[in-house]
Design a protein around this motif. Structure first.
Motif, mmCIF file in Angstrom:
data_model
loop_
_atom_site.group_PDB
_atom_site.id
_atom_site.type_symbol
_atom_site.label_atom_id
_atom_site.label_comp_id
_atom_site.label_asym_id
_atom_site.label_seq_id
_atom_site.Cartn_x
_atom_site.Cartn_y
_atom_site.Cartn_z
ATOM 1 N N CYS A 1 0.827 -1.205 0.000
ATOM 2 C CA CYS A 1 0.000 0.000 0.000
ATOM 3 C C CYS A 1 0.866 1.262 0.000
ATOM 4 C CB CYS A 1 -0.933 0.001 1.214
ATOM 5 S SG CYS A 1 -2.261 -1.231 1.109
ATOM 6 N N LEU A 2 1.952 1.251 0.768
ATOM 7 C CA LEU A 2 2.851 2.404 0.787
ATOM 8 C C LEU A 2 3.450 2.647 -0.597
ATOM 9 C CD1 LEU A 2 4.737 1.796 4.154
ATOM 10 C CD2 LEU A 2 3.122 3.619 3.680
ATOM 11 N N ASN A 3 3.899 1.604 -1.258
ATOM 12 C CA ASN A 3 4.449 1.748 -2.602
ATOM 13 C C ASN A 3 3.389 2.208 -3.598
ATOM 14 O OD1 ASN A 3 7.336 1.189 -2.966
ATOM 15 N ND2 ASN A 3 6.900 -0.790 -2.040
ATOM 16 N N ALA A 4 2.195 1.675 -3.455
ATOM 17 C CA ALA A 4 1.111 2.067 -4.368
ATOM 18 C C ALA A 4 0.771 3.544 -4.211
ATOM 19 C CB ALA A 4 -0.127 1.206 -4.120
ATOM 20 N N LYS A 5 0.792 4.044 -2.987
ATOM 21 C CA LYS A 5 0.538 5.473 -2.764
ATOM 22 C C LYS A 5 1.636 6.314 -3.407
ATOM 23 C CE LYS A 5 -1.351 7.224 0.903
ATOM 24 N NZ LYS A 5 -2.714 7.514 0.439
ATOM 25 N N LYS A 6 2.894 5.870 -3.321
ATOM 26 C CA LYS A 6 3.989 6.586 -3.959
ATOM 27 C C LYS A 6 3.807 6.650 -5.478
ATOM 28 C CE LYS A 6 7.742 5.603 -0.642
ATOM 29 N NZ LYS A 6 8.376 6.923 -0.587
ATOM 30 N N GLU A 7 3.255 5.561 -6.029
ATOM 31 C CA GLU A 7 3.091 5.463 -7.473
ATOM 32 C C GLU A 7 1.757 6.030 -7.957
ATOM 33 O OE1 GLU A 7 3.637 1.351 -8.332
ATOM 34 O OE2 GLU A 7 5.610 1.270 -7.363
ATOM 35 N N GLY A 8 0.897 6.445 -7.011
ATOM 36 C CA GLY A 8 -0.396 7.015 -7.383
ATOM 37 C C GLY A 8 -1.416 6.009 -7.864
ATOM 38 N N ILE A 9 -1.265 4.733 -7.461
ATOM 39 C CA ILE A 9 -2.201 3.698 -7.915
ATOM 40 C C ILE A 9 -2.932 3.044 -6.744
ATOM 41 C CG2 ILE A 9 -0.898 3.200 -10.027
ATOM 42 C CD1 ILE A 9 0.296 0.757 -8.582
ATOM 43 N N PHE A 10 -2.846 3.640 -5.565
ATOM 44 C CA PHE A 10 -3.468 3.035 -4.376
ATOM 45 C C PHE A 10 -4.987 3.146 -4.424
ATOM 46 C CE2 PHE A 10 -5.369 3.823 -0.190
ATOM 47 C CZ PHE A 10 -5.090 2.614 0.435
ATOM 48 N N VAL A 11 -5.655 2.070 -4.040
ATOM 49 C CA VAL A 11 -7.104 2.067 -3.802
ATOM 50 C C VAL A 11 -7.336 1.368 -2.468
ATOM 51 C CG1 VAL A 11 -7.816 2.142 -6.222
ATOM 52 C CG2 VAL A 11 -7.360 -0.069 -5.140
ATOM 53 N N PRO A 12 -8.347 1.790 -1.692
ATOM 54 C CA PRO A 12 -8.561 1.217 -0.358
ATOM 55 C C PRO A 12 -8.723 -0.298 -0.348
ATOM 56 C CG PRO A 12 -9.850 3.211 -0.627
ATOM 57 C CD PRO A 12 -9.270 2.892 -1.972
ATOM 58 N N GLU A 13 -9.204 -0.881 -1.457
ATOM 59 C CA GLU A 13 -9.395 -2.331 -1.509
ATOM 60 C C GLU A 13 -8.091 -3.100 -1.385
ATOM 61 O OE1 GLU A 13 -12.806 -0.262 -2.808
ATOM 62 O OE2 GLU A 13 -10.751 -0.132 -3.616
ATOM 63 N N MET A 14 -6.961 -2.401 -1.528
ATOM 64 C CA MET A 14 -5.666 -3.058 -1.394
ATOM 65 C C MET A 14 -5.324 -3.348 0.064
ATOM 66 S SD MET A 14 -3.465 -0.778 -4.135
ATOM 67 C CE MET A 14 -1.974 -1.761 -3.948
ATOM 68 N N ILE A 15 -5.970 -2.682 0.996
ATOM 69 C CA ILE A 15 -5.643 -2.834 2.409
ATOM 70 C C ILE A 15 -6.046 -4.221 2.903
ATOM 71 C CG2 ILE A 15 -6.123 -2.008 4.749
ATOM 72 C CD1 ILE A 15 -6.585 0.763 3.545
ATOM 73 N N ASP A 16 -5.091 -4.964 3.399
ATOM 74 C CA ASP A 16 -5.363 -6.288 3.971
ATOM 75 C C ASP A 16 -4.574 -6.444 5.262
ATOM 76 O OD1 ASP A 16 -6.546 -8.737 4.189
ATOM 77 O OD2 ASP A 16 -5.296 -9.734 2.689
ATOM 78 N N TYR A 17 -4.676 -5.428 6.111
ATOM 79 C CA TYR A 17 -4.016 -5.413 7.421
ATOM 80 C C TYR A 17 -4.897 -4.619 8.377
ATOM 81 C CZ TYR A 17 -2.596 -0.789 5.714
ATOM 82 O OH TYR A 17 -2.599 0.480 5.205
ATOM 83 N N PRO A 18 -4.790 -4.841 9.686
ATOM 84 C CA PRO A 18 -5.577 -4.069 10.656
ATOM 85 C C PRO A 18 -5.138 -2.599 10.630
ATOM 86 C CG PRO A 18 -4.730 -6.081 11.646
ATOM 87 C CD PRO A 18 -4.011 -5.915 10.347
ATOM 88 N N THR A 19 -6.087 -1.702 10.529
ATOM 89 C CA THR A 19 -5.797 -0.283 10.399
ATOM 90 C C THR A 19 -6.041 0.455 11.712
ATOM 91 O OG1 THR A 19 -8.045 0.361 9.781
ATOM 92 C CG2 THR A 19 -6.591 -0.439 8.011
ATOM 93 N N VAL A 20 -5.839 1.772 11.667
ATOM 94 C CA VAL A 20 -6.120 2.601 12.839
ATOM 95 C C VAL A 20 -7.585 2.488 13.252
ATOM 96 C CG1 VAL A 20 -6.610 4.682 11.482
ATOM 97 C CG2 VAL A 20 -5.762 4.898 13.840
ATOM 98 N N ASP A 21 -8.479 2.246 12.279
ATOM 99 C CA ASP A 21 -9.898 2.072 12.610
ATOM 100 C C ASP A 21 -10.099 0.856 13.506
ATOM 101 O OD1 ASP A 21 -10.335 4.235 10.950
ATOM 102 O OD2 ASP A 21 -10.946 3.021 9.242
ATOM 103 N N ASP A 22 -9.392 -0.213 13.223
ATOM 104 C CA ASP A 22 -9.464 -1.415 14.066
ATOM 105 C C ASP A 22 -8.864 -1.144 15.440
ATOM 106 O OD1 ASP A 22 -10.518 -3.276 11.996
ATOM 107 O OD2 ASP A 22 -8.615 -2.805 11.026
ATOM 108 N N GLY A 23 -7.800 -0.349 15.466
ATOM 109 C CA GLY A 23 -7.220 0.034 16.747
ATOM 110 C C GLY A 23 -8.175 0.828 17.601
ATOM 111 N N VAL A 24 -8.929 1.735 16.973
ATOM 112 C CA VAL A 24 -9.931 2.523 17.693
ATOM 113 C C VAL A 24 -10.983 1.608 18.313
ATOM 114 C CG1 VAL A 24 -11.830 4.164 17.411
ATOM 115 C CG2 VAL A 24 -9.609 4.642 16.368
ATOM 116 N N GLU A 25 -11.454 0.623 17.536
ATOM 117 C CA GLU A 25 -12.491 -0.270 18.053
ATOM 118 C C GLU A 25 -11.975 -1.099 19.224
ATOM 119 O OE1 GLU A 25 -15.695 -0.024 17.243
ATOM 120 O OE2 GLU A 25 -14.862 1.679 16.127
ATOM 121 N N GLY A 26 -10.697 -1.449 19.209
ATOM 122 C CA GLY A 26 -10.119 -2.166 20.342
ATOM 123 C C GLY A 26 -10.127 -1.340 21.610
#
Length: 378
Positions: A333-358
């Motif tokens: 995801c970090l590389n995709a953001k650098k290349e301008g091709i990132f889309v949220p569907e690429m995320i397959d890891y626990p995010t800050v949103d999951d941390g908030v729910e914890g």
């Protein structure tokens, strides 16, 4: 993928989790350690950095100095890994987010829901990837369960039973060494020990696998071992949105258990059972009573999960590979953001949103227990 540079806060001498993150990142060789504040002691930080091959001018005396200096460098780090005790998570995460640096942080995300929501808002404002290291959700089999349930195979979920027993803090006057001492210390761990350390893993595992949202909880947080200030044995009843119910048990006084995270999910069309200590397997029982013992590496593992497999079936993969799978997605995801091709569907890891729910889960359980065991809405 382009090889990234990362820094680490914490992870100095005697740190199990810091070493684990470094090893997991090395598995796919997607990033190299180039900076760090490895200890509150500048001397220990420099010594650790030297042992790890980090240049002296990139071994920092504080995480604040590190965030500012790395953000100003043309060759500054692409992300930071935070592996300190709980009390430092919020200020360290905030410092790097404000400097524009993506974050990977150990769980629980921080000490209070107010802090968690602030970090969530800051990550969104800065548009920065943020991973919370719920390591077990990197297992191929856990990812398979998530996709299996998303596909409707289990039907409507009726009940969840989940537990995470350990026995390493079961005895009076035994504080579990360096790793246990800070967890039992409110000044470093916050208002909870067992619930923050183990209960958040249960909450995240059930959430990630099932997609269920907790509506309310009724909790009992216990202090079983004499002279313990924080909880060491917890039981939580839950109601989820949509009508399903659940029961979670987290314990550090369960003699005979090591890291025995287990999840059983009961639906109208069958049951799924998963155990972290035998994470190569998923047991599925369909409504007609047929039981299938599915193994990682088998053809029956769904493609979105199977792509994370590293060895043929029968050659066991474990905890480090699970963490490495989270970092594989994070770095992609970090590389995709650098290349301008990132889309949220690429995320397959626990995010800050999951941390908030914890953290939200912990605060609700604490409020319930302190009130004598009443239902508390999330």
């Amino acid at each position: 993928m382009k090889k990234l540079n990362y820094g680490m806060v914490g992870g100095g001498a005697g740190s199990f989790i810091g070493q684990a993150h470094r090893r997991a990142i090395r598995i796919d060789d997607l990033a190299q350690l180039t900076a760090g504040c490895f200890s509150r002691s500048a001397e220990i930080s420099r010594k650790t950095g030297t042992e790890l091959g980090v240049a002296d001018d990139r071994c920092y005396a504080s995480f604040q100095e590190m965030a500012a200096a790395e953000a100003a460098r043309e060759d500054g780090i692409d992300f930071v890994v935070i592996t300190t005790p709980n009390v430092s998570h919020y200020p360290a995460c905030k410092a790097f987010l404000e400097a524009g640096i993506p974050v990977s942080c150990e769980k629980p995300l921080c000490l209070t829901l107010e802090q968690a929501l602030e970090l969530q808002a800051l990550a969104r404002q800065k548009d920065l990837p943020f991973m919370v290291a719920y390591t077990y959700m990197g297992h191929v089999t856990a990812k398979h369960i998530r996709r299996y349930i998303q596909g409707g195979n289990l039907g409507k979920i009726r009940m969840v039973m989940a537990e995470y027993p350990q026995g390493w803090l079961a005895h009076e006057d035994d504080w579990g060494g360096k790793q246990g001492q800070w967890r039992c210390d409110p000044s470093q761990a916050g208002k909870v020990n067992c619930l923050g350390d183990l209960g958040t893993h249960i909450e995240n595992a059930v959430s990630m696998m099932t997609g269920l949202k907790i509506r309310r909880v009724l909790a009992r947080l216990e202090h079983q071992v004499p002279n313990r200030v924080l909880d060491d044995n917890d039981v939580v009843l839950l109601e989820y949105e949509g009508g399903a119910t659940g029961c979670y048990w987290a314990s550090q006084v369960a003699i005979g258990h090591d890291n025995d995270l287990r999840v059983r999910i009961f639906g109208e069309n069958g049951t799924i059972e998963w155990r972290q200590e035998t994470s190569e397997q998923v047991l599925v029982t369909t409504r007609d009573g047929i039981r299938t013992d599915l193994h990682r590496g088998d053809a029956g593992i769904l493609p979105g999960a199977a792509k994370y497999g590293r060895l043929p079936s029968g050659h066991t993969e474990g905890w480090l590979e699970s963490m490495a799978n989270l970092y594989r997605s994070f770095c992609q995801c970090l590389n995709a953001k650098k290349e301008g091709i990132f889309v949220p569907e690429m995320i397959d890891y626990p995010t800050v949103d999951d941390g908030v729910e914890g953290v939200r889960f912990v605060e609700a359980c604490l409020a319930s227990s302190e009130a004598g065991g009443i239902w508390v809405d999330l």
